[in-house]
Design a protein around this motif. Structure first.
Motif, PDB file in Angstrom:
ATOM      1  N   ALA A  12     -35.809 100.214  41.828  1.00  0.00           N
ATOM      2  CA  ALA A  12     -35.535 100.568  43.223  1.00  0.00           C
ATOM      3  C   ALA A  12     -34.107 101.072  43.379  1.00  0.00           C
ATOM      4  CB  ALA A  12     -35.780  99.359  44.122  1.00  0.00           C
ATOM      5  N   ILE A  13     -33.197 100.508  42.607  1.00  0.00           N
ATOM      6  CA  ILE A  13     -31.795 100.866  42.756  1.00  0.00           C
ATOM      7  C   ILE A  13     -31.450 102.154  42.016  1.00  0.00           C
ATOM      8  CG2 ILE A  13     -29.409 100.080  42.413  1.00  0.00           C
ATOM      9  CD1 ILE A  13     -31.293  98.635  44.535  1.00  0.00           C
ATOM     10  N   ASN A  14     -31.917 102.255  40.782  1.00  0.00           N
ATOM     11  CA  ASN A  14     -31.625 103.459  40.006  1.00  0.00           C
ATOM     12  C   ASN A  14     -31.997 104.725  40.769  1.00  0.00           C
ATOM     13  OD1 ASN A  14     -30.565 102.115  37.926  1.00  0.00           O
ATOM     14  ND2 ASN A  14     -32.308 102.351  36.534  1.00  0.00           N
ATOM     15  N   ALA A  15     -33.146 104.648  41.398  1.00  0.00           N
ATOM     16  CA  ALA A  15     -33.630 105.836  42.102  1.00  0.00           C
ATOM     17  C   ALA A  15     -32.803 106.141  43.343  1.00  0.00           C
ATOM     18  CB  ALA A  15     -35.093 105.646  42.471  1.00  0.00           C
ATOM     19  N   ASN A  16     -32.096 105.151  43.865  1.00  0.00           N
ATOM     20  CA  ASN A  16     -31.458 105.320  45.181  1.00  0.00           C
ATOM     21  C   ASN A  16     -30.045 104.754  45.204  1.00  0.00           C
ATOM     22  OD1 ASN A  16     -34.178 105.902  46.575  1.00  0.00           O
ATOM     23  ND2 ASN A  16     -34.484 103.921  45.599  1.00  0.00           N
ATOM     24  N   ALA A  47     -28.203  94.296  45.558  1.00  0.00           N
ATOM     25  CA  ALA A  47     -29.414  95.060  45.236  1.00  0.00           C
ATOM     26  C   ALA A  47     -30.637  94.153  45.192  1.00  0.00           C
ATOM     27  CB  ALA A  47     -29.231  95.770  43.900  1.00  0.00           C
ATOM     28  N   ALA A  48     -30.478  92.976  44.631  1.00  0.00           N
ATOM     29  CA  ALA A  48     -31.611  92.059  44.527  1.00  0.00           C
ATOM     30  C   ALA A  48     -32.065  91.602  45.912  1.00  0.00           C
ATOM     31  CB  ALA A  48     -31.233  90.857  43.672  1.00  0.00           C
ATOM     32  N   LEU A  49     -31.097  91.364  46.795  1.00  0.00           N
ATOM     33  CA  LEU A  49     -31.460  90.916  48.145  1.00  0.00           C
ATOM     34  C   LEU A  49     -32.136  92.036  48.934  1.00  0.00           C
ATOM     35  CD1 LEU A  49     -28.367  88.722  49.091  1.00  0.00           C
ATOM     36  CD2 LEU A  49     -30.702  87.952  48.693  1.00  0.00           C
ATOM     37  N   LEU A  50     -31.599  93.244  48.821  1.00  0.00           N
ATOM     38  CA  LEU A  50     -32.188  94.367  49.553  1.00  0.00           C
ATOM     39  C   LEU A  50     -33.551  94.748  48.982  1.00  0.00           C
ATOM     40  CD1 LEU A  50     -29.152  96.685  50.293  1.00  0.00           C
ATOM     41  CD2 LEU A  50     -30.446  95.297  51.908  1.00  0.00           C
ATOM     42  N   ALA A  51     -33.744  94.449  47.716  1.00  0.00           N
ATOM     43  CA  ALA A  51     -35.024  94.788  47.089  1.00  0.00           C
ATOM     44  C   ALA A  51     -36.196  94.056  47.757  1.00  0.00           C
ATOM     45  CB  ALA A  51     -34.980  94.464  45.605  1.00  0.00           C
ATOM     46  N   GLU A  52     -35.873  92.956  48.454  1.00  0.00           N
ATOM     47  CA  GLU A  52     -36.921  92.242  49.196  1.00  0.00           C
ATOM     48  C   GLU A  52     -37.582  93.142  50.240  1.00  0.00           C
ATOM     49  OE1 GLU A  52     -37.647  88.978  48.784  1.00  0.00           O
ATOM     50  OE2 GLU A  52     -36.037  88.398  47.428  1.00  0.00           O
ATOM     51  N   PHE A  53     -36.814  94.119  50.727  1.00  0.00           N
ATOM     52  CA  PHE A  53     -37.324  94.999  51.778  1.00  0.00           C
ATOM     53  C   PHE A  53     -38.181  96.130  51.233  1.00  0.00           C
ATOM     54  CE2 PHE A  53     -33.890  92.835  53.858  1.00  0.00           C
ATOM     55  CZ  PHE A  53     -34.242  92.784  55.189  1.00  0.00           C
ATOM     56  N   ILE A  54     -38.236  96.244  49.908  1.00  0.00           N
ATOM     57  CA  ILE A  54     -38.976  97.344  49.288  1.00  0.00           C
ATOM     58  C   ILE A  54     -40.424  96.922  49.045  1.00  0.00           C
ATOM     59  CG2 ILE A  54     -39.075  98.936  47.320  1.00  0.00           C
ATOM     60  CD1 ILE A  54     -36.555  99.157  49.162  1.00  0.00           C
TER      61      ILE A  54
END
Lengths: 162, 162
Positions: A12-16, A47-54
């Motif tokens: 999720a992070i690499n792409a964005n 990044a790990a916390l925001l990944a919850e929204f993905i």
């Protein structure tokens, strides 16, 4: 909370990787950290916390929309709109009141107001599946709601301060 | 639902027999009847149903404000504001959106909007004790909220239709 695997997060992070620098996601991050009452997420990266929204398309399809929504998804939904309100406040210098109504089936409404002005009013449905495909889509969705609200305040400045 | 004794009902009505004819209580009565899905209240008089909204000072003191509010009191609160919205709609010819948010402790907010205009915004607290001393006070409280909302619509006609 749903704990995405490291590979999911990294994907999720690499792409964005620029998304994290947007004002909306910076504010969301501050808000999530502020709500971490017991410091249990201090070990987690932004990044790990925001990944919850993905929620990817495949994940979305796998989430049933019958039964009560997951309390964690309701927390994220509420945090997302609280962040929208916060960024509108930063932009406009006005105090925003946030009202979020939700029935147990996941239907509801969110209303953000300032003075006599409705700056955002949105029906909520299928909140079981609340989430965004990528971080940049999350950042864009938030920024769009903020921009619409700010535009409304500019159109009706007196009402916003009534 | 709380079932007041006949004497309580008769007392509440005798003192305020004109209140039942006010537009607000007529509308509230229609709304309560409309929400009687299974017809269980068909045997009850209007006065007996409206008496549920009456909480005397002595009764109020006896209601603890700790613990979760009674679901019946939440129903009455929601019905009261739905009725306010309905009477505003009748007066203004505009569609009112109603959003009522409540946490489990009985604190919350109710927001009525039309177009971009906030016609009513009110914090809710101690809803455990929601009720009115007499029918006429109930009718007056409703009419006051309707009048304030209608006045706001007259001040900002364009915003209400935005």
């Amino acid at each position: 909370m749903r704990t995405p695997s490291d590979t999911q997060v990294i994907h999720a992070i690499n792409a964005n990787d620029t998304a994290l620098d947007t004002p909306f996601l910076k504010c969301l991050m501050r808000l999530i950290r502020a709500r971490d009452t017991y410091g249990t997420w201090e070990v987690k990266s932004d990044a790990a916390l925001l990944a919850e929204f993905i929620v990817t398309k495949a994940q979305r399809r796998a989430i049933p929309i019958i039964g009560d929504p997951d309390p964690d998804v309701l927390w994220r939904l509420e945090t997302f709109y609280a962040c929208v309100a916060l960024v509108i406040e930063e932009r406009s210098g006005l105090l925003i009141s946030s009202t979020l109504m939700m029935n147990h089936e996941g239907f509801g409404r969110v209303v953000l107001t300032t003075g006599r002005l409705v700056v955002l009013s949105k029906s909520l449905r299928d909140v079981h599946q609340f989430g965004f495909e990528t971080l940049i889509k999350l950042a864009k969705a938030g920024a769009k709601l903020v921009a619409d609200a700010t535009a409304a305040i500019e159109v009706y400045p007196d009402v916003a301060r009534a």
